[in-house]
Motif scaffolding. Sequence first.
Motif, PDB file in Angstrom:
ATOM      1  N   ARG A   1       1.230  -1.034   0.085  1.00 20.15           N
ATOM      2  CA  ARG A   1      -0.404  -0.122  -0.250  1.00 20.15           C
ATOM      3  C   ARG A   1       0.676   1.395  -0.100  1.00 20.15           C
ATOM      4  NH1 ARG A   1      -2.465   1.612   5.889  1.00 20.15           N
ATOM      5  NH2 ARG A   1      -0.245   2.368   5.598  1.00 20.15           N
ATOM      6  N   ASP A   2       1.840   0.959   0.856  1.00 16.91           N
ATOM      7  CA  ASP A   2       2.515   2.631   0.894  1.00 16.91           C
ATOM      8  C   ASP A   2       3.579   2.830  -0.478  1.00 16.91           C
ATOM      9  OD1 ASP A   2       1.315   2.744   3.435  1.00 16.91           O
ATOM     10  OD2 ASP A   2       3.170   2.942   4.483  1.00 16.91           O
ATOM     11  N   LEU A   3       3.863   1.631  -0.994  1.00 16.35           N
ATOM     12  CA  LEU A   3       5.046   2.140  -2.080  1.00 16.35           C
ATOM     13  C   LEU A   3       3.893   1.926  -3.415  1.00 16.35           C
ATOM     14  CD1 LEU A   3       6.984  -1.411  -1.922  1.00 16.35           C
ATOM     15  CD2 LEU A   3       7.760   1.327  -1.558  1.00 16.35           C
ATOM     16  N   LEU A   4       2.603   2.373  -3.741  1.00 16.76           N
ATOM     17  CA  LEU A   4       1.980   2.068  -4.523  1.00 16.76           C
ATOM     18  C   LEU A   4       2.027   3.929  -4.235  1.00 16.76           C
ATOM     19  CD1 LEU A   4      -1.303  -0.241  -4.567  1.00 16.76           C
ATOM     20  CD2 LEU A   4       0.324   0.497  -5.759  1.00 16.76           C
ATOM     21  N   VAL A   5       2.344   4.545  -2.793  1.00 17.50           N
ATOM     22  CA  VAL A   5       1.815   6.430  -3.230  1.00 17.50           C
ATOM     23  C   VAL A   5       3.587   6.305  -3.977  1.00 17.50           C
ATOM     24  CG1 VAL A   5       2.352   7.846  -1.348  1.00 17.50           C
ATOM     25  CG2 VAL A   5       0.836   6.355  -1.286  1.00 17.50           C
TER      26      VAL A   5
ATOM     27  N   ARG B   1       2.663  -3.672  -9.029  1.00 19.03           N
ATOM     28  CA  ARG B   1       1.903  -2.020  -8.921  1.00 19.03           C
ATOM     29  C   ARG B   1       0.785  -3.631  -9.699  1.00 19.03           C
ATOM     30  NH1 ARG B   1       3.620   2.484  -8.467  1.00 19.03           N
ATOM     31  NH2 ARG B   1       1.312   3.413  -8.649  1.00 19.03           N
ATOM     32  N   GLU B   2       0.701  -4.219 -10.078  1.00 20.75           N
ATOM     33  CA  GLU B   2      -0.924  -4.915 -10.397  1.00 20.75           C
ATOM     34  C   GLU B   2      -1.528  -4.939  -9.546  1.00 20.75           C
ATOM     35  OE1 GLU B   2      -0.482  -8.467 -12.776  1.00 20.75           O
ATOM     36  OE2 GLU B   2       1.265  -7.205 -14.938  1.00 20.75           O
ATOM     37  N   LEU B   3      -1.238  -4.705  -8.343  1.00 18.04           N
ATOM     38  CA  LEU B   3      -2.485  -4.679  -7.503  1.00 18.04           C
ATOM     39  C   LEU B   3      -3.004  -3.452  -6.736  1.00 18.04           C
ATOM     40  CD1 LEU B   3       0.595  -6.654  -5.003  1.00 18.04           C
ATOM     41  CD2 LEU B   3      -1.549  -7.800  -5.740  1.00 18.04           C
ATOM     42  N   GLU B   4      -2.224  -2.970  -7.097  1.00 18.72           N
ATOM     43  CA  GLU B   4      -3.222  -1.447  -6.423  1.00 18.72           C
ATOM     44  C   GLU B   4      -5.188  -1.254  -6.895  1.00 18.72           C
ATOM     45  OE1 GLU B   4      -2.758   3.764  -8.191  1.00 18.72           O
ATOM     46  OE2 GLU B   4      -1.629   2.526  -9.142  1.00 18.72           O
ATOM     47  N   PRO B   5      -5.474  -1.980  -8.007  1.00 19.06           N
ATOM     48  CA  PRO B   5      -7.066  -2.394  -7.970  1.00 19.06           C
ATOM     49  C   PRO B   5      -7.418  -2.936  -6.753  1.00 19.06           C
ATOM     50  CG  PRO B   5      -5.959  -3.114 -10.254  1.00 19.06           C
ATOM     51  CD  PRO B   5      -4.790  -2.651  -9.045  1.00 19.06           C
ATOM     52  N   VAL B   6      -6.399  -3.626  -6.331  1.00 15.10           N
ATOM     53  CA  VAL B   6      -7.135  -4.782  -5.632  1.00 15.10           C
ATOM     54  C   VAL B   6      -6.684  -4.126  -4.064  1.00 15.10           C
ATOM     55  CG1 VAL B   6      -6.578  -7.031  -4.469  1.00 15.10           C
ATOM     56  CG2 VAL B   6      -5.827  -6.691  -6.574  1.00 15.10           C
ATOM     57  N   VAL B   7      -5.722  -3.301  -3.847  1.00 16.42           N
ATOM     58  CA  VAL B   7      -5.859  -2.729  -2.702  1.00 16.42           C
ATOM     59  C   VAL B   7      -7.061  -1.491  -2.425  1.00 16.42           C
ATOM     60  CG1 VAL B   7      -3.713  -0.978  -1.077  1.00 16.42           C
ATOM     61  CG2 VAL B   7      -3.172  -2.855  -2.714  1.00 16.42           C
ATOM     62  N   LEU B   8      -6.519  -0.942  -3.440  1.00 19.45           N
ATOM     63  CA  LEU B   8      -7.923   0.317  -3.216  1.00 19.45           C
ATOM     64  C   LEU B   8      -9.571  -0.462  -3.353  1.00 19.45           C
ATOM     65  CD1 LEU B   8      -7.028   2.299  -6.463  1.00 19.45           C
ATOM     66  CD2 LEU B   8      -6.555   3.433  -3.797  1.00 19.45           C
ATOM     67  N   LEU B   9      -9.560  -1.382  -3.532  1.00 21.32           N
ATOM     68  CA  LEU B   9     -10.919  -1.999  -3.344  1.00 21.32           C
ATOM     69  C   LEU B   9     -11.218  -2.403  -2.115  1.00 21.32           C
ATOM     70  CD1 LEU B   9     -12.155  -4.648  -6.467  1.00 21.32           C
ATOM     71  CD2 LEU B   9     -13.103  -2.241  -5.868  1.00 21.32           C
ATOM     72  N   LEU B  10     -10.296  -2.981  -1.460  1.00 21.82           N
ATOM     73  CA  LEU B  10      -9.668  -3.768   0.046  1.00 21.82           C
ATOM     74  C   LEU B  10     -10.103  -1.994   1.097  1.00 21.82           C
ATOM     75  CD1 LEU B  10      -7.041  -6.065   0.007  1.00 21.82           C
ATOM     76  CD2 LEU B  10      -9.441  -7.004   0.852  1.00 21.82           C
ATOM     77  N   GLY B  11      -9.348  -1.434   0.569  1.00 22.06           N
ATOM     78  CA  GLY B  11      -9.543  -0.020   1.400  1.00 22.06           C
ATOM     79  C   GLY B  11     -11.006   0.437   0.896  1.00 22.06           C
TER      80      GLY B  11
ATOM     81  N   SER C   1      -1.185   6.028   4.489  1.00 17.95           N
ATOM     82  CA  SER C   1      -2.334   5.350   4.759  1.00 17.95           C
ATOM     83  C   SER C   1      -3.915   6.695   4.056  1.00 17.95           C
ATOM     84  CB  SER C   1      -2.789   5.013   5.705  1.00 17.95           C
ATOM     85  OG  SER C   1      -2.822   6.193   6.602  1.00 17.95           O
ATOM     86  N   MET C   2      -3.810   7.933   4.399  1.00 19.28           N
ATOM     87  CA  MET C   2      -5.039   8.141   3.873  1.00 19.28           C
ATOM     88  C   MET C   2      -4.838   8.673   2.541  1.00 19.28           C
ATOM     89  SD  MET C   2      -7.174  10.294   5.265  1.00 19.28           S
ATOM     90  CE  MET C   2      -8.009  10.720   4.396  1.00 19.28           C
ATOM     91  N   THR C   3      -3.540   9.213   1.491  1.00 23.06           N
ATOM     92  CA  THR C   3      -3.201   9.033   0.326  1.00 23.06           C
ATOM     93  C   THR C   3      -4.464   7.424  -0.483  1.00 23.06           C
ATOM     94  OG1 THR C   3      -1.272   9.673   0.236  1.00 23.06           O
ATOM     95  CG2 THR C   3      -2.239   9.050  -1.515  1.00 23.06           C
ATOM     96  N   MET C   4      -3.822   6.529   0.341  1.00 22.14           N
ATOM     97  CA  MET C   4      -4.990   5.508  -0.319  1.00 22.14           C
ATOM     98  C   MET C   4      -6.143   5.480  -0.242  1.00 22.14           C
ATOM     99  SD  MET C   4      -2.511   4.313  -2.255  1.00 22.14           S
ATOM    100  CE  MET C   4      -3.123   2.657  -2.769  1.00 22.14           C
TER     101      MET C   4
END
Length: 213
Positions: A29-33, A84-94, A114-117
Amino acid sequence: MAARDYGQHSGVARAMELVGERWALLIVRDLLVGPRRYGELAAGLPRIPTNILAARLKELQAAGILRRAPRSRVIVYELTPFGRELEPVVLLLGAWGIRALGEPREEQGITPESMTMDLRSAFRPEVAAALPATSYAAHLGPAALRIRVEGGTLEVDRVDGAVDLAFSTGPGIHRLISGELPPETAIATGVVAVLHGRQDLLGRFATTFHLAA
């Protein structure tokens, strides 16, 4: 390789073997930022033991999810294209998790990452596209995020600049994003403190970032 083996030839099982260990997905999550140095990752996850952080980074690197890269004489960790392909998964989980947060506990905090995501999870581009371009500054303790919404696009960064509304807040901001707390109540109860700018724009913020069921 991940320590856990579920003994199943399954996509979900394999995904959990790769990112299901404690802290692993929060590192992603943090590295997606953006890329982070080791110390920056540790600061963004203040409760993670240093040996666990080191172990998770090695596991994620071995799995091809992240890599070490030189940046201006320092080493940073960054996600690979596979990671980076995990991005939509992380956003949906969030988005799913925000609706189940409830009241923040005293020991719980938020970080810029965490707030950014969470903002990206809650962003409603179809709503934003019909609203005037607006910029916000969200002060989270000593850190501040600049949030710029124009058309159906969102930019969140740590750059200073003029904004239409600046406010300070804490973990309770998620009650506003989840739709539980109306903007005027958020201000009246101190969940959000307007620092400068148009107070009424908090309503636009709540409309743009909204996860009501």
